[in-house]
Scaffold this active site. Structure first.
Site, PDB file in Angstrom:
ATOM      1  CE  LYS A   1      46.450  35.504  36.007  1.00 39.26           C
ATOM      2  NZ  LYS A   1      45.697  34.261  35.689  1.00 39.26           N
TER       3      LYS A   1
ATOM      4  NE  ARG B   1      43.890  33.829  42.759  1.00 31.32           N
ATOM      5  CZ  ARG B   1      45.153  34.111  43.032  1.00 31.32           C
ATOM      6  NH1 ARG B   1      45.531  34.268  44.301  1.00 31.32           N
ATOM      7  NH2 ARG B   1      46.041  34.220  42.059  1.00 31.32           N
TER       8      ARG B   1
ATOM      9  CE  LYS C   1      46.465  30.505  41.032  1.00 33.25           C
ATOM     10  NZ  LYS C   1      45.335  30.699  40.098  1.00 33.25           N
TER      11      LYS C   1
ATOM     12  CD  GLU D   1      57.079  35.946  30.166  1.00 33.49           C
ATOM     13  OE1 GLU D   1      56.467  35.287  29.309  1.00 33.49           O
ATOM     14  OE2 GLU D   1      57.874  35.424  30.972  1.00 33.49           O
TER      15      GLU D   1
ATOM     16  CE  LYS E   1      43.570  38.798  36.349  1.00 31.51           C
ATOM     17  NZ  LYS E   1      42.999  37.440  36.226  1.00 31.51           N
TER      18      LYS E   1
ATOM     19  CB  SER F   1      38.130  40.876  41.336  1.00 31.28           C
ATOM     20  OG  SER F   1      39.329  40.275  41.825  1.00 31.28           O
TER      21      SER F   1
ATOM     22  CE1 TYR G   1      34.885  40.576  36.751  1.00 34.01           C
ATOM     23  CE2 TYR G   1      36.608  42.041  37.558  1.00 34.01           C
ATOM     24  CZ  TYR G   1      36.189  40.781  37.169  1.00 34.01           C
ATOM     25  OH  TYR G   1      37.073  39.727  37.193  1.00 34.01           O
TER      26      TYR G   1
END
Length: 310
Positions: free
Chosen positions: A177, A187, A199, A215, A230, A256, A295
Site C-alpha cells: 500500500k 478520504r 502517511k 513486505e 494499492k 478512488s 467501485y
C-alpha cells in the site's frame, strides 16, 4: 478462444461506503458513489449479488463524536460495521463479507494507528486492530483486510483470530500500500483525511518496487491468505512482481482517484466509459491480479451480462 485473460463478476470485490443515517449521501468527488444507509446498502448488495458480484468490503463514515485516538469504536459490537455485517449475512448467507482493518475511520487524528507526540504507535495500534478483527469476526466477517500497514500486524491478527476459534476467517493483507496521491476522493467519502502530516512513515514510497517483495515475504510468512496492491493502475508492475514471487492470490485495488479520473473524462465525453473501464479491469488480470476491488464492480458486472460474456 485464444483470449489470455477474462474478467468475470466473481473476480470483483465491491467497496461500499456506509453511514448511520436514514438517507444516502452522494460523494461529490466520486460521481455515482454514495454513503449508503444500511437499508440502501442491503439493496445494493442484493442487486449486485444478482449480477454475480458476491463479495463486498465495507467502509464506514463514523461520526466525529465517536472518534478517539485509540479508535475504540472500531470494536464496538453494536457499531455500524458489525451491524452491517450481520444484515448482509442474514439476507445473503452465501455472500462474502470483507472488512477493513485500520483505525483511521475511528481516529480523531485521521491516521491508521494511535498517535503520541506526532508519531504512530505501532504495537499499541496492533493491539487495537486485534480487538477490531475479533469484533468483526464475531459479527460474521469472512475476510479481514488490514490496511493499516503496521509492522507485524498480520501475524498478530492471525494469532488473535485463531485463539478465538476463527480459524476459517481469511486475511487479505494490504501488502503493498503506497503513500499515494490517488486516495483523496476516498478520504472525502469517509471524512478521514490525516489530521496532521501524511502517511509516509508507514505506507510505501511510490518510487520503490523491490520493497513490495520484502513486505510480501513478511506477510506470507506471518499467515496472509491473499495480498493486495494499492493503488492499481499506476502499480501494475508491482502486481506482476508479487504474482511472480508468490503462490498466494493477488488483489488489486482500483482506487478512488483512478475511478474519479475515468468518471471525469467520461463525463466530458473524452473517453468511452464502458470501453475504458473494461480495458482497465482486463489489464489488472493481465498484470496478475486474481481479485479486483473496484467501485465499478456492479456496473461492470451489468456490462458483462449485457454482452453475454458471463
Amino acid at each position: 478462444m485464444v483470449r489470455e485473460n477474462i474478467v468475470t463478476p466473481s473476480n470483483f470485490i465491491y467497496p461500499l461506503f456506509i453511514h448511520d443515517e436514514d438517507f444516502n449521501q452522494p460523494i461529490e468527488s466520486m460521481p455515482g458513489c454514495e454513503r449508503h444507509s444500511l437499508d440502501s446498502m442491503l439493496k445494493e448488495v442484493g442487486e449486485s449479488y444478482e449480477l454475480g458480484v458476491k463479495t463486498f468490503v465495507l467502509f464506514p463514515k463514523v461520526p466525529d463524536e465517536l472518534k478517539t485516538n485509540l479508535g475504540v469504536e472500531a470494536y464496538n459490537p453494536e457499531g455500524i460495521v458489525p451491524r452491517a455485517i450481520r444484515m448482509i449475512k442474514e439476507a445473503y448467507p452465501e455472500s462474502v463479507v470483507v472488512t477493513d482493518v485500520a483505525l483511521d475511520p475511528y481516529s480523531d487524528q485521521g491516521h491508521d494507528g494511535a498517535v503520541e507526540d506526532g508519531k504512530i504507535l505501532n504495537d499499541v495500534t496492533i493491539n487495537q486492530l486485534c480487538k477490531q478483527v475479533i469484533c468483526q469476526a464475531r459479527a460474521g466477517a469472512d475476510i479481514v483486510a488490514p490496511s493499516d500497514m503496521m509492522d507485524g500486524r498480520v501475524k498478530a491478527i492471525r494469532d488473535a483470530l485463531d485463539s478465538e476459534g476463527f480459524t476459517d476467517v481469511s486475511i487479505l493483507s494490504y501488502t503493498a500500500k503506497y503513500a499515494s496521491a490517488y486516495y483523496g476522493p476516498f478520504r472525502d467519502a469517509l471524512d478521514s483525511h490525516p489530521g496532521f502530516g501524511d502517511k509516509k512513515t508507514y505506507q510505501q514510497d511510490p518510487a520503490n518496487g523491490r520493497e513490495a517483495l520484502i513486505e510480501a515475504a513478511l506477510d506470507e510468512a506471518e499467515g496472509a491468505d491473499m495480498m493486495m496492491v494499492k493503488p492499481g493502475m499506476p502499480y501494475l508492475d508491482v502486481i506482476r512482481r508479487l504474482k511472480d514471487a508468490s503462490a498466494l492470490p493477488i488483489a488489486a485495488y482500483h482506487v478512488s482517484g483512478e475511478y474519479a479520473m475515468i468518471k471525469a473524462a467520461c463525463e466530458r465525453g473524452w473517453l468511452d466509459e464502458k470501453a475504458v473501464v473494461m480495458e482497465t479491469l482486463t489489464c489488472f488480470k493481465r498484470a496478475g491480479a486474481d481479485i479486483i476491488l473496484t467501485y465499478y464492480a456492479k456496473q461492470a458486472a451489468q456490462w458483462i451480462k449485457e454482452d453475454g460474456l458471463y
